[in-house]
Design a protein around this motif. Structure first.
Motif, short mmCIF file in Angstrom:
data_model
loop_
_atom_site.label_atom_id
_atom_site.label_comp_id
_atom_site.label_asym_id
_atom_site.label_seq_id
_atom_site.Cartn_x
_atom_site.Cartn_y
_atom_site.Cartn_z
N GLY A 296 0.48 -0.93 0.17
CA GLY A 296 -0.23 -0.12 -0.09
C GLY A 296 1.34 1.34 -0.41
O GLY A 296 1.89 1.66 -0.10
N HIS A 297 0.15 1.98 0.78
CA HIS A 297 1.37 3.39 0.65
C HIS A 297 -0.09 4.45 1.38
O HIS A 297 -0.50 4.21 2.08
CB HIS A 297 1.46 4.43 -0.90
CG HIS A 297 0.01 4.76 -1.94
ND1 HIS A 297 -1.07 3.70 -2.40
CD2 HIS A 297 -0.73 5.90 -1.37
CE1 HIS A 297 -1.90 4.81 -2.43
NE2 HIS A 297 -2.10 5.89 -1.69
N THR A 298 1.12 5.35 2.12
CA THR A 298 1.06 6.52 2.92
C THR A 298 0.50 8.20 1.83
O THR A 298 1.41 8.17 1.22
CB THR A 298 1.22 6.24 4.11
OG1 THR A 298 1.98 7.15 3.30
CG2 THR A 298 0.67 5.45 4.91
N TRP A 299 -0.30 8.90 2.08
CA TRP A 299 -0.43 9.67 2.18
C TRP A 299 -1.62 10.83 2.26
O TRP A 299 -2.66 10.33 3.10
CB TRP A 299 -1.18 9.73 0.35
CG TRP A 299 -0.95 11.24 -0.70
CD1 TRP A 299 -0.45 11.80 -1.31
CD2 TRP A 299 -2.67 12.32 -0.51
NE1 TRP A 299 -1.02 13.50 -1.67
CE2 TRP A 299 -2.19 12.95 -1.07
CE3 TRP A 299 -3.79 11.34 -0.53
CZ2 TRP A 299 -2.97 14.28 -2.09
CZ3 TRP A 299 -4.86 12.73 -0.93
CH2 TRP A 299 -4.14 13.82 -1.54
N THR A 300 -1.04 11.94 3.20
CA THR A 300 -1.22 12.94 3.69
C THR A 300 -2.14 12.02 5.63
O THR A 300 -0.53 11.95 5.46
CB THR A 300 -2.93 13.36 3.11
OG1 THR A 300 -3.86 12.55 2.98
CG2 THR A 300 -2.46 14.08 2.12
N THR A 301 -2.78 12.14 5.44
CA THR A 301 -3.49 11.34 6.65
C THR A 301 -4.09 9.86 6.50
O THR A 301 -4.90 9.75 7.36
CB THR A 301 -3.96 11.61 7.84
OG1 THR A 301 -5.09 12.28 7.25
CG2 THR A 301 -3.09 13.78 8.07
N TRP A 302 -3.57 9.51 5.41
CA TRP A 302 -4.30 8.14 4.59
C TRP A 302 -3.98 6.62 4.37
O TRP A 302 -2.06 7.03 3.54
CB TRP A 302 -5.49 8.53 3.84
CG TRP A 302 -6.76 9.19 3.99
CD1 TRP A 302 -6.75 9.90 4.06
CD2 TRP A 302 -8.23 8.51 4.69
NE1 TRP A 302 -8.23 10.86 4.43
CE2 TRP A 302 -8.66 9.37 4.46
CE3 TRP A 302 -8.06 7.27 4.16
CZ2 TRP A 302 -10.47 9.05 5.10
CZ3 TRP A 302 -10.08 6.54 4.48
CH2 TRP A 302 -10.64 7.61 4.98
N LEU A 303 -4.09 6.13 5.11
CA LEU A 303 -2.88 4.45 4.71
C LEU A 303 -4.03 4.11 3.78
O LEU A 303 -4.96 3.83 3.66
CB LEU A 303 -3.24 3.55 5.57
CG LEU A 303 -2.57 1.58 5.49
CD1 LEU A 303 -2.08 2.11 4.12
CD2 LEU A 303 -2.77 1.30 6.56
N HIS A 304 -3.50 3.44 2.26
CA HIS A 304 -4.40 2.98 1.26
C HIS A 304 -3.57 1.08 0.82
O HIS A 304 -2.58 1.50 0.40
CB HIS A 304 -4.26 3.68 -0.14
CG HIS A 304 -5.28 3.27 -1.20
ND1 HIS A 304 -5.82 3.64 -2.27
CD2 HIS A 304 -6.27 2.08 -0.95
CE1 HIS A 304 -6.06 3.50 -2.74
NE2 HIS A 304 -6.47 2.30 -2.51
N VAL A 305 -4.75 0.21 1.53
CA VAL A 305 -3.73 -0.98 0.86
C VAL A 305 -4.62 -0.72 -0.64
O VAL A 305 -5.54 -1.38 -0.77
CB VAL A 305 -4.94 -1.02 2.02
CG1 VAL A 305 -4.86 -3.50 1.77
CG2 VAL A 305 -4.54 -0.87 3.51
N THR A 306 -3.53 -1.65 -1.23
CA THR A 306 -3.39 -1.84 -1.74
C THR A 306 -3.92 -3.18 -2.80
O THR A 306 -4.90 -3.96 -3.37
CB THR A 306 -2.64 -1.26 -3.23
OG1 THR A 306 -2.14 0.05 -3.43
CG2 THR A 306 -2.57 -1.93 -5.21
N TYR A 307 -3.03 -3.91 -1.61
CA TYR A 307 -2.70 -5.64 -1.94
C TYR A 307 -2.68 -6.43 -0.41
O TYR A 307 -1.83 -5.60 0.00
CB TYR A 307 -2.12 -6.10 -3.02
CG TYR A 307 -2.08 -5.84 -4.54
CD1 TYR A 307 -2.57 -6.11 -5.05
CD2 TYR A 307 -0.27 -4.78 -4.74
CE1 TYR A 307 -2.67 -5.00 -6.39
CE2 TYR A 307 -0.54 -4.28 -5.50
CZ TYR A 307 -1.15 -4.61 -6.77
OH TYR A 307 -1.43 -4.48 -8.02
N LEU A 308 -3.87 -7.43 -0.32
CA LEU A 308 -2.88 -8.03 0.95
C LEU A 308 -3.47 -9.62 0.96
O LEU A 308 -4.72 -9.85 0.03
CB LEU A 308 -4.67 -7.98 2.37
CG LEU A 308 -3.82 -8.13 3.29
CD1 LEU A 308 -2.43 -8.76 4.02
CD2 LEU A 308 -4.76 -8.18 4.62
N TRP A 309 -2.51 -10.57 0.67
CA TRP A 309 -2.45 -11.54 0.20
C TRP A 309 -1.63 -13.03 1.04
O TRP A 309 -0.47 -12.07 1.72
CB TRP A 309 -1.84 -12.01 -0.99
CG TRP A 309 -1.59 -13.38 -1.64
CD1 TRP A 309 -2.57 -13.69 -2.42
CD2 TRP A 309 -1.04 -14.02 -1.57
NE1 TRP A 309 -2.63 -15.05 -2.60
CE2 TRP A 309 -1.16 -15.36 -2.14
CE3 TRP A 309 0.82 -14.39 -0.77
CZ2 TRP A 309 -0.79 -16.80 -1.79
CZ3 TRP A 309 1.50 -15.47 -0.46
CH2 TRP A 309 0.68 -16.61 -1.44
#
Length: 146
Positions: free
Chosen positions: A62-75
């Motif tokens: 994933g990545h972080t941006w501003t005050t958010w975590l964005h989970v792109t893949y979890l496997w």
């Protein structure tokens, strides 16, 4: 009056991204305040679980941006599902995100993947897209991390 083209053009794509970024920055005081700061960029966040032989047992990208975590893949490898490994990966990503100042997390998952898994971990469905792809529903989920 206009000539319409449909071709892949990396230079135009980059120009379009820059123009849209400028438009968004002009319209949003929050984005304007981020301009030129480290918070302006997405920062990759990866968490890996390796088995004793060094093989990939699971991972989160994933990545972080501003005050958010964005989970792109979890496997997780099917052999390790139900052991808590997915929960550990997600918890570690959320922890790392909070050390970066994140207060929320977001992700997308399909109906045949893991919406129940994420709900059990405090995520709430904030949107659904039916038939994306056809016959499948995509869920958009968020969670407060504070």
């Amino acid at each position: 009056m206009f000539r319409i083209e449909a071709e892949v053009d990396k230079a135009r794509r980059d120009l379009l991204r820059s123009l849209l970024r400028d438009t968004n920055t002009a319209a949003s005081p929050v984005l304007a305040a981020l301009r030129g700061t480290p918070g302006e960029r997405e920062v990759p966040l990866h968490v890996w679980a390796l088995d004793p032989a060094g093989g990939l047992a699971g991972g989160l990208v994933g990545h972080t941006w501003t005050t958010w975590l964005h989970v792109t893949y979890l496997w997780t490898d099917p052999r390790h599902r139900g052991t808590g490994l997915g929960t550990r990966l997600l918890a570690e990503a959320e922890h790392l995100a909070t050390t970066r100042g994140c207060t929320a997390s977001r992700l997308e998952t399909w109906d045949f993947q893991a919406p129940a898994f994420y709900r059990k971990r405090g995520y709430e469905v904030v949107g659904t897209i039916p038939d994306y792809p056809p016959g499948v529903t995509e869920y958009i989920l968020t969670k407060r991390l504070d």
